[in-house]
Scaffold this motif. Structure first.
Motif, PDB file in Angstrom:
ATOM      1  N   GLU A 195      -2.334  18.763 -17.122  1.00 59.48           N
ATOM      2  CA  GLU A 195      -3.621  19.423 -17.354  1.00 59.48           C
ATOM      3  C   GLU A 195      -3.439  20.944 -17.487  1.00 59.48           C
ATOM      4  O   GLU A 195      -4.219  21.608 -18.173  1.00 59.48           O
ATOM      5  CB  GLU A 195      -4.589  19.125 -16.212  1.00 59.48           C
ATOM      6  N   LYS A 196      -2.413  21.468 -16.825  1.00 58.87           N
ATOM      7  CA  LYS A 196      -2.160  22.909 -16.877  1.00 58.87           C
ATOM      8  C   LYS A 196      -1.166  23.266 -17.970  1.00 58.87           C
ATOM      9  O   LYS A 196      -0.712  24.401 -18.062  1.00 58.87           O
ATOM     10  CB  LYS A 196      -1.652  23.390 -15.517  1.00 58.87           C
ATOM     11  N   GLY A 197      -0.792  22.274 -18.790  1.00 57.31           N
ATOM     12  CA  GLY A 197       0.099  22.535 -19.913  1.00 57.31           C
ATOM     13  C   GLY A 197       1.562  22.373 -19.579  1.00 57.31           C
ATOM     14  O   GLY A 197       2.421  22.634 -20.432  1.00 57.31           O
ATOM     15  N   ASN A 198       1.907  21.945 -18.354  1.00 53.24           N
ATOM     16  CA  ASN A 198       3.310  21.774 -17.948  1.00 53.24           C
ATOM     17  C   ASN A 198       3.690  20.302 -18.104  1.00 53.24           C
ATOM     18  O   ASN A 198       3.283  19.449 -17.310  1.00 53.24           O
ATOM     19  CB  ASN A 198       3.487  22.224 -16.502  1.00 53.24           C
ATOM     20  N   LEU A 199       4.484  19.976 -19.128  1.00 55.11           N
ATOM     21  CA  LEU A 199       4.844  18.585 -19.419  1.00 55.11           C
ATOM     22  C   LEU A 199       6.242  18.217 -18.942  1.00 55.11           C
ATOM     23  O   LEU A 199       6.685  17.091 -19.125  1.00 55.11           O
ATOM     24  CB  LEU A 199       4.744  18.330 -20.920  1.00 55.11           C
ATOM     25  N   LYS A 200       6.918  19.154 -18.296  1.00 54.80           N
ATOM     26  CA  LYS A 200       8.278  18.855 -17.836  1.00 54.80           C
ATOM     27  C   LYS A 200       8.311  17.743 -16.787  1.00 54.80           C
ATOM     28  O   LYS A 200       9.166  16.861 -16.852  1.00 54.80           O
ATOM     29  CB  LYS A 200       8.935  20.125 -17.294  1.00 54.80           C
ATOM     30  N   PRO A 201       7.404  17.739 -15.789  1.00 55.12           N
ATOM     31  CA  PRO A 201       7.438  16.651 -14.807  1.00 55.12           C
ATOM     32  C   PRO A 201       7.252  15.268 -15.432  1.00 55.12           C
ATOM     33  O   PRO A 201       7.912  14.305 -15.035  1.00 55.12           O
ATOM     34  CB  PRO A 201       6.270  16.995 -13.874  1.00 55.12           C
ATOM     35  N   PRO A 211       0.804  -1.233   0.000  1.00 54.45           N
ATOM     36  CA  PRO A 211       0.000   0.000   0.000  1.00 54.45           C
ATOM     37  C   PRO A 211       0.834   1.278   0.000  1.00 54.45           C
ATOM     38  O   PRO A 211       0.470   2.259  -0.656  1.00 54.45           O
ATOM     39  CB  PRO A 211      -0.830  -0.130   1.276  1.00 54.45           C
ATOM     40  N   LYS A 212       1.946   1.294   0.722  1.00 53.96           N
ATOM     41  CA  LYS A 212       2.772   2.503   0.781  1.00 53.96           C
ATOM     42  C   LYS A 212       3.357   2.819  -0.597  1.00 53.96           C
ATOM     43  O   LYS A 212       3.311   3.968  -1.061  1.00 53.96           O
ATOM     44  CB  LYS A 212       3.890   2.339   1.808  1.00 53.96           C
ATOM     45  N   GLU A 213       3.932   1.787  -1.231  1.00 58.27           N
ATOM     46  CA  GLU A 213       4.534   1.986  -2.549  1.00 58.27           C
ATOM     47  C   GLU A 213       3.473   2.382  -3.572  1.00 58.27           C
ATOM     48  O   GLU A 213       3.707   3.210  -4.448  1.00 58.27           O
ATOM     49  CB  GLU A 213       5.260   0.712  -2.997  1.00 58.27           C
ATOM     50  N   LYS A 231       0.653   9.174  -6.009  1.00 55.67           N
ATOM     51  CA  LYS A 231       0.819  10.614  -5.771  1.00 55.67           C
ATOM     52  C   LYS A 231       1.768  11.237  -6.794  1.00 55.67           C
ATOM     53  O   LYS A 231       1.553  12.367  -7.252  1.00 55.67           O
ATOM     54  CB  LYS A 231       1.327  10.855  -4.355  1.00 55.67           C
ATOM     55  N   GLU A 232       2.834  10.496  -7.131  1.00 58.43           N
ATOM     56  CA  GLU A 232       3.759  10.985  -8.151  1.00 58.43           C
ATOM     57  C   GLU A 232       3.048  11.154  -9.493  1.00 58.43           C
ATOM     58  O   GLU A 232       3.208  12.156 -10.190  1.00 58.43           O
ATOM     59  CB  GLU A 232       4.926  10.004  -8.308  1.00 58.43           C
ATOM     60  N   LEU A 233       2.214  10.134  -9.842  1.00 63.20           N
ATOM     61  CA  LEU A 233       1.484  10.204 -11.101  1.00 63.20           C
ATOM     62  C   LEU A 233       0.483  11.359 -11.079  1.00 63.20           C
ATOM     63  O   LEU A 233       0.296  12.062 -12.087  1.00 63.20           O
ATOM     64  CB  LEU A 233       0.756   8.874 -11.352  1.00 63.20           C
ATOM     65  N   GLU A 234      -0.141  11.574  -9.929  1.00 59.42           N
ATOM     66  CA  GLU A 234      -1.126  12.649  -9.804  1.00 59.42           C
ATOM     67  C   GLU A 234      -0.470  14.011 -10.026  1.00 59.42           C
ATOM     68  O   GLU A 234      -1.035  14.888 -10.699  1.00 59.42           O
ATOM     69  CB  GLU A 234      -1.775  12.597  -8.426  1.00 59.42           C
ATOM     70  N   LYS A 235       0.741  14.208  -9.472  1.00 59.05           N
ATOM     71  CA  LYS A 235       1.452  15.481  -9.673  1.00 59.05           C
ATOM     72  C   LYS A 235       1.726  15.715 -11.161  1.00 59.05           C
ATOM     73  O   LYS A 235       1.555  16.821 -11.679  1.00 59.05           O
ATOM     74  CB  LYS A 235       2.769  15.461  -8.904  1.00 59.05           C
TER      75      LYS A 235
END
Length: 441
Positions: A151-157, A133-135, A141-145
């Motif tokens: 969605e805001k047009g920032n594809l660098k992450p 569950p932790k992993e 959360k990483e995918l959500e960021k």
């Protein structure tokens, strides 16, 4: 990587997708006020469920959430009996947000990696949320960021961490499959090693470890090859349980070689017992079959003896006696009817008297009297005539008092079962006959 980012940004511009979220969705397609609100709500619910199955809620969370909220507002307005226009307006907003979510989900997949949905779904089906569950939460959360930024047009992450997230989902899938299939084997190996199995029972430990590692390699190669993984894991679990048993016996004061030798001897004894049991069963089957055949032969011989009793009391020109299908057959050759008649004359009655006198010697349990005709005339008329002839014989035999009426049955066979050639006068006379089918006690 820079080229891929530029390509995706270009795709964004071409698609006309704006960054960020507005209070009202772009590209709203109005729905006719004559449309049925219930139908449109249900249709939109299905569209959301379909998008969710494609993980659009993960790849474009804000837009998907807005779509869900708009649909919920439409449902609330319907419950409050608001106007169709108000309800359908919220439904149109929901669909517009969903269209935005679908478009940005595709961009997110291009940015993170086209196989992100497959990797995440594989890990989820393998049980990653339960086993790790932790992993799972950390990767989510990483995918959500990343998807929020996209969605805001920032594809660098996504350029920076997208491939790593896909790899971690793949690894979570393999780890979860291993835990699901090999968890017991791993625990057994750890406990056995803690108890000194690697030193005190090295042969058993090496075998159990080899089986475990073979299953692990199979999972690492293809975690979705479930049939092969299941077989290899069962083998590994069985061997680890054997290791636990050997380790307990060794720690109780026995050598591993002695324990393994005792197991081999026990297997030999078990095999011998199994072979003996199989031989016994086969022998029993042979004896049962022999007994069945013996009883059948005795039954056939008894029937032949009864046939001989009847045959000895009736002349060959009066009756033909034989056995068929476990029954006595008496073909009354001397009992013949004139054409189209069923009356018993004195000669026929005399023959029936002889038959009646002979029947008690064969102890009949049931007698079927079959009437037959030649083929002259109409088949329907012949059927009726054969029934009358059989009934005439039954009435005569029962009237004599030797045969109980409940043991006799008269049946007409018509002209369907000739015993001679219907084209000759002699043959037709033979076909106008009575057969007795006798079941014996």
């Amino acid at each position: 990587m820079v080229f891929r980012t530029q390509k995706i940004i270009a795709s964004l511009a071409l698609a006309g997708v704006v960054a960020g979220c507005a209070s009202t969705p772009p590209n709203v397609q109005s729905i006719s006020s004559t449309a049925n609100p219930t139908t449109e709500i249900e249709k939109t619910e299905m569209m959301l469920n379909d998008a969710r199955s494609k993980q659009v809620d993960v790849l474009s969370p804000e837009n998907f959430t807005d779509a869900s909220k708009a649909l919920q507002k439409a449902k609330e307005k319907k419950e409050k009996n608001k106007s169709n226009e108000d309800i359908l307006e919220q439904v149109s907003y929901s669909r517009a947000w969903l269209e935005q979510a679908n478009a940005k989900a595709e961009i997110a997949k291009m940015s993170v990696g086209s196989d992100i949905t497959d990797a995440r779904e594989g890990a989820m089906k393998a049980g990653a949320p339960k086993f790790f569950p932790k992993e799972w939460d950390k990767n989510g959360k990483e995918l959500e960021k990343i998807t929020h930024a996209a969605e805001k047009g920032n594809l660098k992450p996504s350029d920076k961490r997208g491939e790593d997230i896909v790899k971690r989902y793949r690894e979570l899938e393999r780890m979860s499959v291993s835990q699901a299939y090999l968890g017991t084997a791993k625990d057994n190996l750890d406990v056995a090693k803690k108890d000194g199995a690697d030193k005190n029972a090295p042969k058993s430990y090496s075998m159990a470890l080899m089986k475990y590692e073979n299953a692990e390699k199979m999972i690492m190669a293809d975690p979705r090859n479930t049939n092969a993984i299941a077989r290899a894991s069962q083998d590994a679990t069985r061997e680890s349980q054997h290791l636990m048993d050997v380790t307990r016996k060794v720690n109780a004061g026995n050598s591993e070689d002695l324990v393994l030798m005792a197991e081999r001897q026990q297997r030999q004894i078990s095999n011998l017992r199994s072979e003996y049991s199989s031989t016994e069963q086969e022998l029993q089957q042979v004896q049962t079959e022999a007994e069945r055949r013996r009883m059948e032969l005795e039954k056939q011989q008894a029937l032949l003896n009864r046939a001989q009793v009847l045959r000895s009391q009736l002349k060959p020109n009066e009756a033909e006696v034989f056995t068929e299908n476990g029954k006595l057959m008496v073909r009354l050759k001397g009992l013949q009817f004139p054409s189209a008649q069923s009356t018993l004359g004195p000669k026929n009655q005399a023959l029936l008297n002889k038959v009646e006198s002979a029947l008690p010697g064969v102890t009949p349990s049931k007698i079927i009297i079959e009437g037959h005709t030649d083929s002259t005339g109409n088949p329907a008329a012949n059927q009726l005539l054969s029934e009358k002839r059989a009934q005439a014989v039954e009435n005569y035999l029962v009237s004599r008092g030797t045969i109980s009426v409940d043991k006799v049955e008269a049946i007409g066979r018509g002209d369907a079962e000739p015993v001679s050639d219907n084209s000759t006068q002699h043959g037709r006379a033979q076909n106008r006959r009575i057969d007795l089918v006798i079941e014996t006690e």
